[in-house]
Write a protein that holds these residues in place. Structure first.
Motif, mmCIF file in Angstrom:
data_model
loop_
_atom_site.group_PDB
_atom_site.id
_atom_site.type_symbol
_atom_site.label_atom_id
_atom_site.label_comp_id
_atom_site.label_asym_id
_atom_site.label_seq_id
_atom_site.Cartn_x
_atom_site.Cartn_y
_atom_site.Cartn_z
ATOM 1 N N SER A 19 0.859 -1.185 0.000
ATOM 2 C CA SER A 19 0.000 0.000 0.000
ATOM 3 C C SER A 19 0.899 1.240 0.000
ATOM 4 O O SER A 19 2.109 1.146 0.189
ATOM 5 C CB SER A 19 -0.887 -0.012 1.233
ATOM 6 N N LYS A 36 -4.222 2.984 0.672
ATOM 7 C CA LYS A 36 -4.509 2.933 -0.764
ATOM 8 C C LYS A 36 -3.464 2.089 -1.501
ATOM 9 O O LYS A 36 -2.276 2.153 -1.203
ATOM 10 C CB LYS A 36 -4.510 4.351 -1.331
ATOM 11 N N ARG A 37 -3.945 1.317 -2.459
ATOM 12 C CA ARG A 37 -3.047 0.566 -3.331
ATOM 13 C C ARG A 37 -2.525 1.489 -4.425
ATOM 14 O O ARG A 37 -3.212 2.454 -4.805
ATOM 15 C CB ARG A 37 -3.795 -0.598 -3.967
ATOM 16 N N HIS A 67 -2.326 1.199 -7.604
ATOM 17 C CA HIS A 67 -3.161 1.354 -8.799
ATOM 18 C C HIS A 67 -4.427 2.143 -8.526
ATOM 19 O O HIS A 67 -5.122 2.532 -9.455
ATOM 20 C CB HIS A 67 -3.507 -0.017 -9.388
ATOM 21 N N GLU A 68 -4.726 2.377 -7.254
ATOM 22 C CA GLU A 68 -5.911 3.180 -6.938
ATOM 23 C C GLU A 68 -5.596 4.677 -6.917
ATOM 24 O O GLU A 68 -6.492 5.487 -6.755
ATOM 25 C CB GLU A 68 -6.465 2.772 -5.564
ATOM 26 N N SER A 94 -3.999 8.304 -8.534
ATOM 27 C CA SER A 94 -3.775 8.964 -9.815
ATOM 28 C C SER A 94 -2.277 9.190 -10.005
ATOM 29 O O SER A 94 -1.489 9.027 -9.064
ATOM 30 C CB SER A 94 -4.504 10.294 -9.830
ATOM 31 N N SER A 126 -9.221 9.577 -9.048
ATOM 32 C CA SER A 126 -9.203 8.261 -8.413
ATOM 33 C C SER A 126 -10.592 7.821 -7.968
ATOM 34 O O SER A 126 -10.839 7.620 -6.808
ATOM 35 C CB SER A 126 -8.231 8.266 -7.231
ATOM 36 N N PRO A 163 -13.392 5.147 -7.378
ATOM 37 C CA PRO A 163 -13.325 3.699 -7.166
ATOM 38 C C PRO A 163 -14.087 2.952 -8.267
ATOM 39 O O PRO A 163 -15.107 3.442 -8.754
ATOM 40 C CB PRO A 163 -14.010 3.507 -5.807
ATOM 41 N N ARG A 210 -5.015 -8.898 -7.689
ATOM 42 C CA ARG A 210 -5.942 -7.800 -7.409
ATOM 43 C C ARG A 210 -5.267 -6.692 -6.618
ATOM 44 O O ARG A 210 -5.454 -5.513 -6.911
ATOM 45 C CB ARG A 210 -7.155 -8.331 -6.659
ATOM 46 N N THR A 211 -4.467 -7.047 -5.624
ATOM 47 C CA THR A 211 -3.810 -6.000 -4.841
ATOM 48 C C THR A 211 -2.871 -5.188 -5.728
ATOM 49 O O THR A 211 -2.586 -4.044 -5.432
ATOM 50 C CB THR A 211 -2.978 -6.572 -3.674
ATOM 51 N N GLY A 247 -3.560 -4.476 -8.848
ATOM 52 C CA GLY A 247 -4.324 -3.846 -9.921
ATOM 53 C C GLY A 247 -4.175 -4.563 -11.239
ATOM 54 O O GLY A 247 -4.375 -3.980 -12.297
ATOM 55 N N SER A 277 -9.383 -7.610 -12.193
ATOM 56 C CA SER A 277 -10.533 -6.891 -11.634
ATOM 57 C C SER A 277 -11.174 -7.709 -10.531
ATOM 58 O O SER A 277 -11.033 -8.910 -10.481
ATOM 59 C CB SER A 277 -11.541 -6.603 -12.727
#
Lengths: 269, 354
Positions: free
Chosen positions: A106, A144-145, A147-148, A150, B87, B89, B348-349, B351, B354
């Motif tokens: 994270s 937050k990861r 890829h989440e 910007s 960002s 979700p 998934r973690t 990215g 999906s």
């Protein structure tokens, strides 16, 4: 007319030694591709540069001038063919054009890894990571990861991770080149703010003249093939500057002229 | 009102950091509360300090120069807006739709296969002992269940398979790491490992039986020879695919040598490694079934392979089909229960799924 001064390269090397420096680069040469594969191609030639503690220096040049190579040498990722690099403090922190955050961690854990590798004891890591995220105004992003986030947020986390190294010298390799103009503006502001609050020295590599003038106290222009220090400018425009300030624009025009002259030189052969 | 909060905090932080750095044109620290840094400050005002104090700052080695509150609040608000815009979700798919899209197709396919099977039996295309009715297979299963041996048979094979797999993991992981990181070892062992992957592990059974006799050890030897190359190769390709940027970033953070391997290289190689583990399990299971079929003996516990072999010698076709189906189902079940969730979680973690 912006208040600027130009220093001659030879003058500067004469006074360089003996003064306190965050990094002192002396007579650096770097060539690639010797050993069998044709003649060695010189990339950097006799680079001399001293960055004072707390100074913000922008390294400017066309593509292929070896500015990223020089940064890699200072970061210790590669060795110079000859010459000396003397660091004032510990291993410098480095920020890349791509965020280089680790996607399996994270945002907060990325920073904690840097703290851990620096030897910060476990109980102190979490609060310190939270503080650094707060510093780049990402207080809520601990979990937050990557890829989440910007592009701009990623670079802010990357900045926080670089700061977590607690190094005296921050090397930045076109860190904002891949961002859109508005985000880049915000990050310029952010970086100036963070820099002005710490005693950090920054060596910032870019090919964007206005960015260099917007950020730097000194702008060093490298010539291409091989890279040499062509000229440098002291930027006496007070911070906070904006990229649209007339003084920034005026100096940018002057530096761009010089950069173009430098590039044209290569078309004549 | 996240932006106001951020701006207020910012002003407070700055006051604490540089209480004596008052510059003309900037309110004194005491009076510059959160209000002064509110994001709704008029826009033209933000550039004013720039014009009124041109020469107080300049080159600033010690860096005690705060940015003015209005601009900072403005930027914090802008930043918060950008963050929110950039960002969003991803939308979650509801469970019912997920079931409909994921579960329904395979169930339909199985039902169709059963229907075709039943039709072929009804059409009497061949003798009953060659193609028994699906219900006959069902009866064999019921019988195994009723005399209490079903779970013993399954457990004998599954425990062997998993134990062998864990041993393969313990050997394949360091082996893969060595092959990936030491050029000489890669040059020497790399092609052999890749070649071993295409060697059917049944081919090892005769050798294992001669070396070790018809014993559990022979079974484990065959599993290891089947699974170790897959696991090692998975790790090698996982490591080869690690972006060099991560290694450079790790290097600048001080993660070199063993620390680099532990904190950067192995986590970065995890997706490829997991793919190798998945394949390693499939190879373990296949190798074990081959070994159990060929090297079956009453001294060894009754596993699925032996059950299949016994059914063949008794010309018990429903038993043979049941054995095949159980082997298939258990292979799938372990994959679905252990490896697929693991892989999905890892991807998934990051990215990547999906």
């Amino acid at each position: 007319m912006p208040p600027t001064t130009t220093t001659d390269r030879h003058e500067r090397t004469a006074v360089a030694s003996g003064l306190p420096a965050a990094v002192r680069i002396e007579h650096i040469h770097k060539s690639f591709g010797s050993a069998g594969s044709g003649p060695a191609r010189p990339v950097l030639e006799d680079i001399n540069l001293r960055i004072r503690p707390g100074e913000f220096v922008c390294l400017l040049g066309a593509s292929g001038c070896g500015k990223s190579t020089l940064l890699g040498l200072v970061a210790g990722l590669d060795r110079p063919t000859s010459g000396r690099i003397e660091l004032g403090g510990t291993r410098p922190a480095l920020m890349f054009q791509e965020h280089a955050l680790f996607p399996w961690l994270s945002a907060g854990k990325n920073i904690e890894l840097a703290l851990r590798l620096r030897g910060v004891p476990r109980p102190d890591r979490r609060p310190e990571a939270e503080r650094l995220l707060e510093l780049v105004r990402l207080g809520g992003a601990y979990r937050k990861r990557v890829h989440e986030l910007s592009g701009g947020m990623r670079q802010r986390v990357a900045l926080a991770r670089a700061l977590a190294q607690d190094s005296q010298l921050l090397l930045m390799d076109e860190p904002f080149a891949a961002l859109d103009a508005i985000t880049r503006d915000v990050l310029h502001e952010e970086l100036t703010r963070v820099w002005s609050r710490t005693s950090l020295s920054v060596l910032f590599v870019t090919h964007n003249v206005r960015e260099a003038v917007r950020l730097g106290q000194r702008v060093v222009l490298l010539s291409s093939r091989p890279g040499r220090v062509a000229r440098e400018w002291t930027v006496d425009i007070p911070q906070p500057r904006r990229i649209e300030d007339p003084a920034v624009a005026d100096l940018s025009v002057e530096i761009t002229e010089e950069l173009r002259r430098e590039i044209r030189r290569h078309g004549k052969h | 009102m996240a932006s106001t909060e951020a701006a207020g905090q910012d002003a407070a932080e700055r006051d604490a950091a540089a209480p004596d750095a008052a510059v003309p044109g900037i309110p004194a620290p005491g009076t510059a509360g959160p209000d002064a840094a509110a994001p709704d400050a008029p826009a033209p005002h933000t550039t004013a300090p720039n014009a009124t104090v041109p020469n107080t700052t300049g080159p600033n080695p010690t860096g005690s120069n705060p940015t003015e509150p209005d601009s900072a609040g403005d930027i914090a608000g802008l930043e918060a807006g950008l963050d929110a815009l950039d960002s969003a979700p991803p939308p979650r798919t509801p469970l019912r739709r997920l079931l409909l899209h994921k579960a329904l197709p395979p169930i339909t396919a199985v039902a169709l296969i059963l229907a075709v099977w039943k039709l072929l039996v009804l059409a009497r295309i061949t003798d009953d002992y060659k193609l028994p009715d699906p219900t006959a297979v069902w009866h064999s299963l019921r019988q195994l269940w009723l005399n209490g041996t079903l779970f013993d048979i399954i457990w004998t094979s599954v425990s062997r398979g998993l134990l062998g797999f864990l041993a393969a993991l313990a050997i394949g992981t360091p082996l893969g790491l060595l092959v990936a990181r030491v050029p000489v070892i890669r040059a020497a062992l790399g092609p052999i490992l890749s070649g071993l992957q295409s060697l059917p592990s049944v081919a090892w059974v005769p050798a294992a039986v001669i070396w070790l006799g018809i014993t559990d050890s022979a079974m484990y030897a065959v599993i290891l020879l089947g699974a170790v190359p897959s696991i090692a190769n998975g790790l090698v390709s996982g490591i080869d695919q690690v972006p060099p940027l991560y290694l450079r970033a790790g290097h600048t953070l001080g993660a070199t040598g063993l620390r680099g391997t532990r904190h950067i290289l192995l986590p970065a190689a995890l997706p490829g490694y997991l793919a190798g583990l998945k394949q390693g399990w499939a190879f373990s299971w296949r190798s074990l079934m081959a070994a159990e079929l060929i090297a079956s003996s009453p001294d060894l516990g009754l596993g699925l392979g032996q059950y299949l072999e016994n059914a063949r010698t008794d010309s018990d076709m429903p038993g043979v089909l049941l054995g095949i189906i159980l082997i298939l189902l258990i292979g799938i079940a372990i994959d679905l229960l252990i490896f697929t969730p693991l892989e999905r979680r890892v991807l998934r973690t990051r990215g990547l799924a999906s």
